[in-house]
Structures are given as C-alpha cells and as structure tokens.
Design a protein around this motif. Structure first.
Motif, mmCIF file in Angstrom:
data_model
loop_
_atom_site.group_PDB
_atom_site.id
_atom_site.type_symbol
_atom_site.label_atom_id
_atom_site.label_comp_id
_atom_site.label_asym_id
_atom_site.label_seq_id
_atom_site.Cartn_x
_atom_site.Cartn_y
_atom_site.Cartn_z
ATOM 1 N N GLY A 140 0.854 -1.197 0.000
ATOM 2 C CA GLY A 140 0.000 0.000 0.000
ATOM 3 C C GLY A 140 0.883 1.238 0.000
ATOM 4 O O GLY A 140 0.835 2.051 0.909
ATOM 5 N N ASP A 163 0.359 -1.586 -4.591
ATOM 6 C CA ASP A 163 -0.841 -0.795 -4.312
ATOM 7 C C ASP A 163 -1.955 -1.334 -5.200
ATOM 8 O O ASP A 163 -1.680 -1.939 -6.242
ATOM 9 N N ASP A 191 -3.268 -6.945 -4.368
ATOM 10 C CA ASP A 191 -3.863 -6.834 -3.039
ATOM 11 C C ASP A 191 -2.742 -7.056 -2.002
ATOM 12 O O ASP A 191 -2.297 -8.198 -1.807
ATOM 13 N N PHE A 192 -2.264 -5.973 -1.414
ATOM 14 C CA PHE A 192 -1.139 -5.996 -0.472
ATOM 15 C C PHE A 192 -0.001 -6.870 -1.009
ATOM 16 O O PHE A 192 0.601 -6.491 -2.008
ATOM 17 N N ASN A 206 1.687 1.036 5.757
ATOM 18 C CA ASN A 206 0.779 1.989 6.407
ATOM 19 C C ASN A 206 -0.563 1.766 5.728
ATOM 20 O O ASN A 206 -0.908 2.442 4.766
ATOM 21 N N ARG A 228 -9.921 4.996 -0.689
ATOM 22 C CA ARG A 228 -9.312 3.683 -0.506
ATOM 23 C C ARG A 228 -7.963 3.741 0.220
ATOM 24 O O ARG A 228 -7.400 2.705 0.566
ATOM 25 N N ALA A 229 -7.462 4.958 0.457
ATOM 26 C CA ALA A 229 -6.269 5.090 1.302
ATOM 27 C C ALA A 229 -6.650 5.172 2.782
ATOM 28 O O ALA A 229 -5.786 5.081 3.651
HETATM 29 C C1 LIG Z 1 -2.867 5.039 4.242
HETATM 30 S S1 LIG Z 1 -2.355 4.962 2.548
HETATM 31 C C2 LIG Z 1 -0.592 4.878 2.782
HETATM 32 C C3 LIG Z 1 0.203 5.377 1.622
HETATM 33 C C4 LIG Z 1 1.712 5.476 1.904
HETATM 34 N N1 LIG Z 1 2.256 4.179 2.264
HETATM 35 C C5 LIG Z 1 1.991 6.491 2.993
HETATM 36 O O1 LIG Z 1 2.295 6.079 4.114
HETATM 37 O O2 LIG Z 1 1.912 7.697 2.744
HETATM 38 C C6 LIG Z 1 -2.806 3.296 2.136
HETATM 39 C C7 LIG Z 1 -2.492 2.874 0.717
HETATM 40 O O3 LIG Z 1 -2.919 1.515 0.572
HETATM 41 C C8 LIG Z 1 -3.503 1.342 -0.703
HETATM 42 N N2 LIG Z 1 -4.403 0.192 -0.623
HETATM 43 C C9 LIG Z 1 -5.669 0.139 -0.159
HETATM 44 N N3 LIG Z 1 -6.136 -1.127 -0.218
HETATM 45 C C10 LIG Z 1 -5.130 -1.894 -0.720
HETATM 46 C C11 LIG Z 1 -4.993 -3.277 -1.008
HETATM 47 N N4 LIG Z 1 -5.982 -4.132 -0.781
HETATM 48 N N5 LIG Z 1 -3.822 -3.700 -1.519
HETATM 49 C C12 LIG Z 1 -2.806 -2.837 -1.746
HETATM 50 N N6 LIG Z 1 -2.875 -1.518 -1.490
HETATM 51 C C13 LIG Z 1 -4.023 -1.047 -0.970
HETATM 52 C C14 LIG Z 1 -4.180 2.663 -0.999
HETATM 53 O O4 LIG Z 1 -4.392 2.844 -2.374
HETATM 54 C C15 LIG Z 1 -3.186 3.647 -0.387
HETATM 55 O O5 LIG Z 1 -2.241 4.044 -1.342
#
Ligand SMILES: C[S@@+](CC[C@H](N)C(=O)[O-])C[C@H]1O[C@@H](n2cnc3c(N)ncnc32)[C@H](O)[C@@H]1O
Length: 300
Positions: A140, A163, A191-192, A206, A228-229
């Motif tokens: 992510g 991501d 997905d992760f 995060n 979604r973040a």
């Molecule tokens: C809270 S943000 C963190 C972004 C970055 N790591 C930071 O700390 O600034 C969470 C990130 O997870 C991504 N995300 C959400 N669901 C996800 C999934 N199932 N698999 C991978 N990434 C995902 C979102 O698109 C977003 O970019």
C-alpha cells in the motif's frame, strides 16, 4: 464589502496589491476562516502562485502583482478555503527529508509515518550492518514514501512496493525515478502482498485503518485523501487481517513486519499478529506519544 470578501476571476481580490500585501491579505482570509496555520499557508500559496520561494517573496515584497497573478492567488485561495490541504494544492510533500510528488490517487504522507521508517531501521540494525543486501516490501505504497525512505537509508537494499491503485503506483514509480532509486525498486499492482514472492527481510505497511463509519466525520482536509487510502472496514482492522494472513510465507525467519497503527489500535493489531504466528513488540510512539509503529517478528 471589504477587499477580503471579493473573490471572483473577474475582479481578483488582490488586484493592485504588492506581493507582501497580497500575502498578508491571504493570511487574514485564512485566519478568519479558522485554518490552523494561516500565515504559513498564505506564504506557501502566494509563493506557488507567483513562482517565488521564501527568499523571492522577501526580495519582491514591494512590487505590485499583476492581474493574472492576483487571479492565480484567488484560485489557490478558493481551494484552500474548501479545505484542500496545502500539500495537495502544491502537488508535493516532504517525507523523511525527501521531496515526494503527489497525485489525486495518493495519500499525503504524514510526519507520523516517519515512526514506521524509524522502527523498520531499528529492526534492520538489530540484525547487522545497514550496508548488507536486504529485500524490502512496502504494502500500500501510495506516493512510495516508506519504500523510498528506506532505500535512501539502506544502500544495498532492493524493494518492491504494491498498491491497488495503478495511478498511485505510477506516482510512486516517478518519485523513485526522480530520486534515482528506480534501479532498486519495483512496483506491482496487487492486493497488499498477494502477488509477491519472498523471502523479505522487512515488510512495511501503512494500510488504510479508519473505521468506515468514521470517514464522514474526519477533518475536511483528511477527506481530500482517496477513500481507498483511508477505509479500513467496519472496525478499521480489515487490512491488518489481510496482511497478517499473507506475510508469514514471505518473511525470512527473524524477519520483521512493521505497520503503522491508527489511534488506539495497538492491542487489537498485536492480537491479530499473534494469531498469525508473529511476535509483536510494544509499539513505538510518534512525536505526540501515540503508539504508532508496531513491529512484529517471525520466530527464527
Ligand atoms: C494510508 S495509505 C498509505 C500510503 C503510503 N504508504 C503512505 O504512508 O503515505 C494506504 C495505501 O494503501 C492502498 N491500498 C488500499 N487497499 C489496498 C490493497 N488491498 N492492496 C494494496 N494496497 C491497498 C491505498 O491505495 C493507499 O495508497
């Protein structure tokens, strides 16, 4: 009607002002709107509209701004008054001392997240010198903040960032390229860690951790981040469960998972990790004293 009440493209509010007058008028407008840091926001946005840095604003303080510049300031002022964060308006944010570009698909990286970088580096340090070859994953990644920060500190590490958002991955890839880290970084849409093959020395994340039902009541600035973040499901913990279920097969024995925590989530996330066979330590706190980075090891 005062000058501060006028804000249309036809009659820019700052028309006829000098640079310093425009900056002060903007600061006053932001102060009256109840923004947290009106002077700083006004300085950054005035500088952005005029193409001037801090020194340039001082040197050119007494020159009159043009109508086009006044209109540019109006546009930025309207965005900030709609509670769009300054970083999102500027399109970049500093993280771990590194300039990162943002896009609508990326979270604005927060200073608290640097606690995750510190905890991951402490985990690396516990296993030997930072110069050793390491494999890192960032799940992510958003703007690429965590992976990019770690690669700058670990000269022989290679990393992969994932991501679900292809747009966010493109921004992260561009950030890595501009910082000349792209040779050591790969970016994967999944997905992760679902599409990754281990083993990794360190996995950081995060993840989205806000309770779905709380999103509507977040500060207006936070609601400019992509949903979604933010959205961690009905109890905020969905992503921790997914990650805990995935990483056991990917971490080396003695490897570490380091995640950011939302407020008050330490005990629940530690329990999720324990049930997945990981061994969590007490969380590291951020600058406000809030438990923020949870590190869990894979038993050797
Ligand atoms: C809270 S943000 C963190 C972004 C970055 N790591 C930071 O700390 O600034 C969470 C990130 O997870 C991504 N995300 C959400 N669901 C996800 C999934 N199932 N698999 C991978 N990434 C995902 C979102 O698109 C977003 O970019």
């Amino acid at each position: 009607m005062t000058i501060l009440d006028q804000a249309s493209p036809a009659a820019p509010a700052m028309r006829g002002m000098t640079v310093v007058q425009a900056r002060r008028a903007l600061s006053e407008m932001f102060r009256r709107a109840g923004l947290d840091s009106p002077e700083l926001d006004a300085r950054l946005l005035t500088g952005h509209a005029l193409g001037l840095d801090h020194t340039g604003l001082t040197i050119e303080a007494s020159r009159a701004i043009t109508d086009d510049e006044a209109r540019a300031i109006d546009v930025l002022a309207a965005r900030r008054l709609a509670r769009e964060p300054v970083a999102r308006i500027l399109g970049h944010q500093e993280f771990w001392g590194l300039p990162l570009r943002l896009s609508p698909a990326t979270l604005v990286p927060r200073p608290d997240t640097e606690t995750v970088v510190e905890a991951a580096l402490a985990a690396v340090d516990s296993g030997g010198p930072r110069q050793r070859p390491l494999r890192i994953a960032d799940l992510g990644t958003g703007s690429g903040a965590l992976l990019i920060a770690l690669l700058t500190e670990l000269p022989n590490a290679h990393g992969v960032a994932t991501d679900v958002s292809p747009e966010a991955l493109q921004t992260a890839r561009d950030n890595a390229r501009r910082l000349e880290l792209d040779r050591r970084a790969r970016f994967v849409a999944c997905d992760f860690s679902a599409a990754l093959a281990g083993p990794f020395d360190v996995i950081v994340s995060n993840p989205p951790y806000v309770i779905s039902g709380d999103i509507a009541s977040l500060a207006p600035e936070v609601r400019h981040d992509p949903r979604r973040a933010l959205d961690g499901g009905p109890d905020g913990l969905d992503c921790y469960r997914t990650i805990a279920g995935q990483v056991g097969r990917l971490l080396k024995p003695g490897g570490h998972l380091v995640v950011e925590l939302g407020f008050g989530q330490e005990a629940q996330v530690a329990s999720i990790f324990r049930m997945a066979g990981l061994v969590p330590r007490p969380a590291d706190t951020d600058l406000s004293g809030v438990p923020r980075a949870l590190c869990a090891a894979v038993p050797e």
